[in-house]
Scaffold this motif. Structure first.
Motif, PDB file in Angstrom:
ATOM      1  N   ALA A  98       2.765  -6.856 -11.066  1.00 22.59           N
ATOM      2  CA  ALA A  98       2.233  -6.342  -9.802  1.00 22.59           C
ATOM      3  C   ALA A  98       2.460  -4.843  -9.679  1.00 22.59           C
ATOM      4  CB  ALA A  98       2.886  -7.075  -8.630  1.00 22.59           C
ATOM      5  N   PHE A  99       3.678  -4.400  -9.992  1.00 20.00           N
ATOM      6  CA  PHE A  99       3.951  -2.973  -9.890  1.00 20.00           C
ATOM      7  C   PHE A  99       3.175  -2.180 -10.941  1.00 20.00           C
ATOM      8  CE2 PHE A  99       7.647  -4.333  -7.358  1.00 20.00           C
ATOM      9  CZ  PHE A  99       7.454  -3.496  -6.267  1.00 20.00           C
ATOM     10  N   GLY A 100       2.895  -2.818 -12.068  1.00 23.07           N
ATOM     11  CA  GLY A 100       2.105  -2.152 -13.093  1.00 23.07           C
ATOM     12  C   GLY A 100       0.650  -1.954 -12.695  1.00 23.07           C
ATOM     13  N   SER A 101       0.158  -2.814 -11.803  1.00 21.15           N
ATOM     14  CA  SER A 101      -1.243  -2.693 -11.381  1.00 21.15           C
ATOM     15  C   SER A 101      -1.377  -2.369  -9.896  1.00 21.15           C
ATOM     16  CB  SER A 101      -1.999  -3.993 -11.702  1.00 21.15           C
ATOM     17  OG  SER A 101      -1.401  -5.090 -11.045  1.00 21.15           O
ATOM     18  N   LEU A 102      -0.281  -1.943  -9.276  1.00 26.78           N
ATOM     19  CA  LEU A 102      -0.279  -1.655  -7.843  1.00 26.78           C
ATOM     20  C   LEU A 102      -1.263  -0.548  -7.473  1.00 26.78           C
ATOM     21  CD1 LEU A 102       1.181  -2.702  -5.327  1.00 26.78           C
ATOM     22  CD2 LEU A 102       2.907  -0.940  -5.665  1.00 26.78           C
ATOM     23  N   HIS A 103      -1.487   0.378  -8.405  1.00 28.66           N
ATOM     24  CA  HIS A 103      -2.420   1.475  -8.136  1.00 28.66           C
ATOM     25  C   HIS A 103      -3.845   0.972  -7.894  1.00 28.66           C
ATOM     26  CE1 HIS A 103      -2.673   0.713 -12.459  1.00 28.66           C
ATOM     27  NE2 HIS A 103      -3.882   1.237 -12.422  1.00 28.66           N
ATOM     28  N   ARG A 104      -4.133  -0.278  -8.346  1.00 24.78           N
ATOM     29  CA  ARG A 104      -5.468  -0.845  -8.144  1.00 24.78           C
ATOM     30  C   ARG A 104      -5.558  -1.699  -6.871  1.00 24.78           C
ATOM     31  NH1 ARG A 104      -5.030  -1.680 -13.797  1.00 24.78           N
ATOM     32  NH2 ARG A 104      -4.643  -3.901 -13.519  1.00 24.78           N
ATOM     33  N   PHE A 105      -4.408  -1.974  -6.234  1.00 23.78           N
ATOM     34  CA  PHE A 105      -4.401  -2.799  -5.021  1.00 23.78           C
ATOM     35  C   PHE A 105      -4.900  -1.970  -3.839  1.00 23.78           C
ATOM     36  CE2 PHE A 105      -2.063  -4.407  -1.226  1.00 23.78           C
ATOM     37  CZ  PHE A 105      -2.720  -5.637  -1.127  1.00 23.78           C
ATOM     38  N   GLU A 106      -5.956  -2.460  -3.183  1.00 21.96           N
ATOM     39  CA  GLU A 106      -6.547  -1.705  -2.077  1.00 21.96           C
ATOM     40  C   GLU A 106      -6.399  -2.401  -0.734  1.00 21.96           C
ATOM     41  OE1 GLU A 106     -10.555  -0.904  -3.255  1.00 21.96           O
ATOM     42  OE2 GLU A 106      -9.948   0.451  -4.882  1.00 21.96           O
ATOM     43  N   GLY A 107      -5.732  -3.561  -0.714  1.00 20.01           N
ATOM     44  CA  GLY A 107      -5.506  -4.240   0.554  1.00 20.01           C
ATOM     45  C   GLY A 107      -6.687  -5.022   1.081  1.00 20.01           C
ATOM     46  N   ARG A 108      -7.695  -5.270   0.242  1.00 16.68           N
ATOM     47  CA  ARG A 108      -8.845  -6.061   0.705  1.00 16.68           C
ATOM     48  C   ARG A 108      -8.437  -7.504   0.989  1.00 16.68           C
ATOM     49  NH1 ARG A 108     -11.995  -3.335  -3.647  1.00 16.68           N
ATOM     50  NH2 ARG A 108     -13.091  -1.607  -2.649  1.00 16.68           N
ATOM     51  N   ALA A 109      -7.550  -8.037   0.145  1.00 13.26           N
ATOM     52  CA  ALA A 109      -6.920  -9.339   0.401  1.00 13.26           C
ATOM     53  C   ALA A 109      -5.463  -9.052   0.761  1.00 13.26           C
ATOM     54  CB  ALA A 109      -6.994 -10.224  -0.843  1.00 13.26           C
ATOM     55  N   SER A 110      -4.778 -10.058   1.305  1.00 14.06           N
ATOM     56  CA  SER A 110      -3.372  -9.843   1.635  1.00 14.06           C
ATOM     57  C   SER A 110      -2.569  -9.656   0.351  1.00 14.06           C
ATOM     58  CB  SER A 110      -2.818 -11.033   2.428  1.00 14.06           C
ATOM     59  OG  SER A 110      -2.644 -12.158   1.579  1.00 14.06           O
ATOM     60  N   ALA A 111      -1.464  -8.966   0.474  1.00  9.78           N
ATOM     61  CA  ALA A 111      -0.599  -8.760  -0.693  1.00  9.78           C
ATOM     62  C   ALA A 111      -0.103 -10.096  -1.225  1.00  9.78           C
ATOM     63  CB  ALA A 111       0.582  -7.857  -0.314  1.00  9.78           C
ATOM     64  N   ARG A 112       0.110 -11.074  -0.342  1.00  2.91           N
ATOM     65  CA  ARG A 112       0.567 -12.399  -0.766  1.00  2.91           C
ATOM     66  C   ARG A 112      -0.464 -13.053  -1.679  1.00  2.91           C
ATOM     67  NH1 ARG A 112       3.826 -16.226   2.136  1.00  2.91           N
ATOM     68  NH2 ARG A 112       3.587 -14.894   3.968  1.00  2.91           N
ATOM     69  N   THR A 113      -1.723 -13.061  -1.267  1.00  2.00           N
ATOM     70  CA  THR A 113      -2.781 -13.676  -2.070  1.00  2.00           C
ATOM     71  C   THR A 113      -2.921 -12.963  -3.408  1.00  2.00           C
ATOM     72  OG1 THR A 113      -3.958 -14.322  -0.061  1.00  2.00           O
ATOM     73  CG2 THR A 113      -5.234 -14.277  -2.105  1.00  2.00           C
ATOM     74  N   LEU A 163       0.830  -1.210   0.000  1.00  2.00           N
ATOM     75  CA  LEU A 163       0.000   0.000   0.000  1.00  2.00           C
ATOM     76  C   LEU A 163       0.864   1.259   0.000  1.00  2.00           C
ATOM     77  CD1 LEU A 163      -2.781  -1.182   2.475  1.00  2.00           C
ATOM     78  CD2 LEU A 163      -3.041  -0.752   0.010  1.00  2.00           C
ATOM     79  N   ALA A 164       1.988   1.197   0.751  1.00  2.00           N
ATOM     80  CA  ALA A 164       2.900   2.350   0.770  1.00  2.00           C
ATOM     81  C   ALA A 164       3.601   2.509  -0.578  1.00  2.00           C
ATOM     82  CB  ALA A 164       3.920   2.186   1.891  1.00  2.00           C
ATOM     83  N   ALA A 165       3.971   1.384  -1.184  1.00  2.00           N
ATOM     84  CA  ALA A 165       4.653   1.427  -2.483  1.00  2.00           C
ATOM     85  C   ALA A 165       3.734   1.998  -3.551  1.00  2.00           C
ATOM     86  CB  ALA A 165       5.113   0.025  -2.874  1.00  2.00           C
ATOM     87  N   ARG A 166       2.440   1.826  -3.358  1.00  2.00           N
ATOM     88  CA  ARG A 166       1.463   2.341  -4.322  1.00  2.00           C
ATOM     89  C   ARG A 166       1.577   3.854  -4.482  1.00  2.00           C
ATOM     90  NH1 ARG A 166      -4.865   1.519  -3.104  1.00  2.00           N
ATOM     91  NH2 ARG A 166      -4.281   2.983  -1.485  1.00  2.00           N
ATOM     92  N   SER A 167       1.996   4.524  -3.417  1.00  2.00           N
ATOM     93  CA  SER A 167       2.120   5.984  -3.490  1.00  2.00           C
ATOM     94  C   SER A 167       3.541   6.426  -3.812  1.00  2.00           C
ATOM     95  CB  SER A 167       1.658   6.613  -2.170  1.00  2.00           C
ATOM     96  OG  SER A 167       2.456   6.137  -1.091  1.00  2.00           O
TER      97      SER A 167
END
Length: 201
Positions: free
Chosen positions: A71-86, A25-29
């Motif tokens: 993953a880094f290409g779509s990190l902006h869409r990661f919201e942490g609803r599931a774990s980063a591992r999953t 989540l921090a890397a997203r910013s």
């Protein structure tokens, strides 16, 4: 009265999952420090997963790099609803599937040597555990895809049955059944492999 304590390995993994999710989540910013921690925390799990899922250790590092690039290409869409591992393992799964599709569509220009034979030729076979590792890969490859995936996710990567179920999109009972059948098949294959050696001893 004492509070229940998770087994050390599960507690450690839960802590790693929470940290990796926070780093993602921090890397997203744009936090590069967090991005490095995110990669370090989950690199080994992704590498193990793609190696077993693809059945080809030779391409595992490339697939792992592809996974993190996606993953880094779509990190902006990661919201942490599931774990980063999953989330990351689902990307790895697509990367492996895409590599299979790409390989199937590409014409073969020449016969290539079997990857396992090539690995055995270049690796120092006297290392402890080398032959066991090659044997395990052989045994895992003999499993049906869905059983191998369930076994690798829970027994190698370390996901819980519930996490593996969410990841694969099937009920927890199905995951448990697949792992149980995979384990039984592996044990049966090991016994069959050891039987000739016992007879000649």
């Amino acid at each position: 009265m004492t509070a229940p304590v998770l087994p050390a390995s599960r507690a450690k993994r839960a802590s790693t999952d929470a940290a990796a999710t926070a780093w993602a989540l921090a890397a997203r910013s744009g936090d590069r420090h967090a991005a490095e921690h995110f990669v370090r925390a989950l690199h080994h799990d992704v590498l193990c997963y793609v190696a077993h899922l693809s059945g080809d250790p030779q391409t595992a590092h490339d697939l792992t790099q592809d996974t993190f690039a996606r993953a880094f290409g779509s990190l902006h869409r990661f919201e942490g609803r599931a774990s980063a591992r999953t989330w990351l393992l689902s990307i790895a799964r697509r990367a492996v599937a895409d590599s299979f599709r790409h390989a199937a569509a590409r014409p073969r220009l020449a016969d290539t040597p079997d990857w396992q034979a090539a690995v055995e030729r270049v690796q120092p076979s006297g290392l402890p555990g080398f032959e066991d590792g090659v044997a395990l890969l052989d045994l895992l490859e003999a499993l049906p895809d869905e059983r191998r995936e369930a076994f690798v996710l829970t027994q190698v990567v370390g996901l819980t049955y519930e996490e593996a179920a969410g990841f694969t999109g099937c009920p927890v009972g199905t995951v448990r059944s697949r792992v149980s059948r995979a384990r039984a098949a592996l044990e049966r294959q090991l016994l069959e492999a050891e039987a000739p050696a016992a007879l000649t001893a």
